[in-house]
Scaffold this motif. Structure first.
Motif, mmCIF file in Angstrom:
data_model
loop_
_atom_site.group_PDB
_atom_site.id
_atom_site.type_symbol
_atom_site.label_atom_id
_atom_site.label_comp_id
_atom_site.label_asym_id
_atom_site.label_seq_id
_atom_site.Cartn_x
_atom_site.Cartn_y
_atom_site.Cartn_z
ATOM 1 N N LEU A 1 10.871 4.088 -19.805
ATOM 2 C CA LEU A 1 10.733 5.157 -20.798
ATOM 3 C C LEU A 1 12.082 5.798 -21.117
ATOM 4 N N TRP A 2 12.948 5.873 -20.122
ATOM 5 C CA TRP A 2 14.235 6.513 -20.326
ATOM 6 C C TRP A 2 15.219 5.625 -21.094
ATOM 7 N N THR A 3 15.105 4.311 -20.922
ATOM 8 C CA THR A 3 16.124 3.428 -21.479
ATOM 9 C C THR A 3 15.750 2.749 -22.787
ATOM 10 N N GLU B 1 6.839 10.750 -26.016
ATOM 11 C CA GLU B 1 6.243 9.662 -25.234
ATOM 12 C C GLU B 1 6.263 9.967 -23.735
ATOM 13 N N ILE B 2 7.379 10.495 -23.251
ATOM 14 C CA ILE B 2 7.482 10.815 -21.828
ATOM 15 C C ILE B 2 6.470 11.890 -21.451
ATOM 16 N N ILE B 3 6.339 12.914 -22.261
ATOM 17 C CA ILE B 3 5.353 13.969 -22.000
ATOM 18 C C ILE B 3 3.940 13.394 -22.048
ATOM 19 N N PHE B 4 3.676 12.525 -23.010
ATOM 20 C CA PHE B 4 2.353 11.917 -23.132
ATOM 21 C C PHE B 4 2.000 11.111 -21.880
ATOM 22 N N VAL B 5 2.945 10.324 -21.382
ATOM 23 C CA VAL B 5 2.702 9.523 -20.184
ATOM 24 C C VAL B 5 2.479 10.432 -18.982
ATOM 25 N N PHE B 6 3.270 11.479 -18.861
ATOM 26 C CA PHE B 6 3.116 12.412 -17.746
ATOM 27 C C PHE B 6 1.756 13.100 -17.793
ATOM 28 N N VAL B 7 1.371 13.609 -18.948
ATOM 29 C CA VAL B 7 0.086 14.305 -19.086
ATOM 30 C C VAL B 7 -1.071 13.345 -18.824
ATOM 31 N N THR B 8 -0.967 12.125 -19.315
ATOM 32 C CA THR B 8 -2.006 11.129 -19.066
ATOM 33 C C THR B 8 -2.146 10.838 -17.578
ATOM 34 N N GLY B 9 -1.035 10.713 -16.880
ATOM 35 C CA GLY B 9 -1.072 10.484 -15.438
ATOM 36 C C GLY B 9 -1.703 11.641 -14.692
ATOM 37 N N VAL B 10 -1.370 12.858 -15.071
ATOM 38 C CA VAL B 10 -1.953 14.038 -14.418
ATOM 39 C C VAL B 10 -3.454 14.099 -14.681
ATOM 40 N N LEU B 11 -3.867 13.834 -15.905
ATOM 41 C CA LEU B 11 -5.304 13.839 -16.213
ATOM 42 C C LEU B 11 -6.052 12.747 -15.455
ATOM 43 N N ALA C 1 0.820 -1.208 0.000
ATOM 44 C CA ALA C 1 0.000 0.000 0.000
ATOM 45 C C ALA C 1 0.856 1.261 0.000
ATOM 46 N N GLN C 2 2.001 1.228 0.685
ATOM 47 C CA GLN C 2 2.802 2.436 0.817
ATOM 48 C C GLN C 2 3.900 2.551 -0.235
ATOM 49 N N CYS C 3 4.548 1.477 -0.600
ATOM 50 C CA CYS C 3 5.742 1.545 -1.444
ATOM 51 C C CYS C 3 5.516 1.147 -2.900
ATOM 52 N N LEU C 4 4.559 0.293 -3.172
ATOM 53 C CA LEU C 4 4.383 -0.214 -4.532
ATOM 54 C C LEU C 4 4.111 0.886 -5.559
ATOM 55 N N PRO C 5 3.297 1.894 -5.267
ATOM 56 C CA PRO C 5 3.098 2.938 -6.287
ATOM 57 C C PRO C 5 4.400 3.620 -6.706
ATOM 58 N N TYR C 6 5.293 3.874 -5.757
ATOM 59 C CA TYR C 6 6.573 4.510 -6.089
ATOM 60 C C TYR C 6 7.460 3.572 -6.909
ATOM 61 N N ILE C 7 7.424 2.300 -6.584
ATOM 62 C CA ILE C 7 8.213 1.326 -7.333
ATOM 63 C C ILE C 7 7.713 1.230 -8.773
ATOM 64 N N VAL C 8 6.412 1.209 -8.960
ATOM 65 C CA VAL C 8 5.836 1.134 -10.309
ATOM 66 C C VAL C 8 6.208 2.375 -11.119
ATOM 67 N N VAL C 9 6.102 3.557 -10.506
ATOM 68 C CA VAL C 9 6.467 4.789 -11.215
ATOM 69 C C VAL C 9 7.951 4.768 -11.581
ATOM 70 N N ALA C 10 8.797 4.293 -10.678
ATOM 71 C CA ALA C 10 10.231 4.226 -10.971
ATOM 72 C C ALA C 10 10.506 3.257 -12.121
ATOM 73 N N ILE C 11 9.853 2.123 -12.127
ATOM 74 C CA ILE C 11 10.049 1.154 -13.211
ATOM 75 C C ILE C 11 9.602 1.733 -14.548
ATOM 76 N N ILE C 12 8.465 2.428 -14.555
ATOM 77 C CA ILE C 12 7.979 3.044 -15.791
ATOM 78 C C ILE C 12 8.951 4.119 -16.261
ATOM 79 N N ALA C 13 9.464 4.928 -15.318
ATOM 80 C CA ALA C 13 10.417 5.980 -15.689
ATOM 81 C C ALA C 13 11.688 5.390 -16.275
#
Length: 87
Positions: A42-44, A56-66, A27-39
């Motif tokens: 996308l970077w590599t 693609e990075i901007i698209f993923v960020f904007v989609t997450g914010v929306l 509940a506390q750590c998994l969301p951060y781990i998932v975001v780190a894996i996605i980042a």
């Protein structure tokens, strides 16, 4: 239905310290781990040039914010009180 789901999940509480730790960790750590894996993904990944990768990075960020804004709006629109234990 919300209370049924809550009571089902709550029935597992305090049965095992290990299970409690796993649930709290997820509940506390998994969301951060998932975001780190996605980042990192996308970077590599290198099948696109720099301009397409940036897009693609901007698209993923904007989609997450929306999605976050939509969740906040729906939470306000459909306010449901927290379930209470029916003892």
């Amino acid at each position: 239905m919300n209370e049924e789901i809550f009571l089902f999940l709550h029935s597992f509480a305090n049965r095992s310290p290990i299970l409690d730790w796993v649930i709290v960790f997820l509940a506390q750590c998994l969301p951060y781990i998932v975001v780190a894996i996605i980042a990192v993904f996308l970077w590599t990944h290198t099948d696109k040039n720099a301009k397409e990768k940036f897009r693609e990075i901007i698209f993923v960020f904007v989609t997450g914010v929306l999605a976050w804004i939509s969740a906040v709006f729906l939470k306000i629109l459909f306010a449901v009180g927290r379930p209470e234990l029916l003892s």
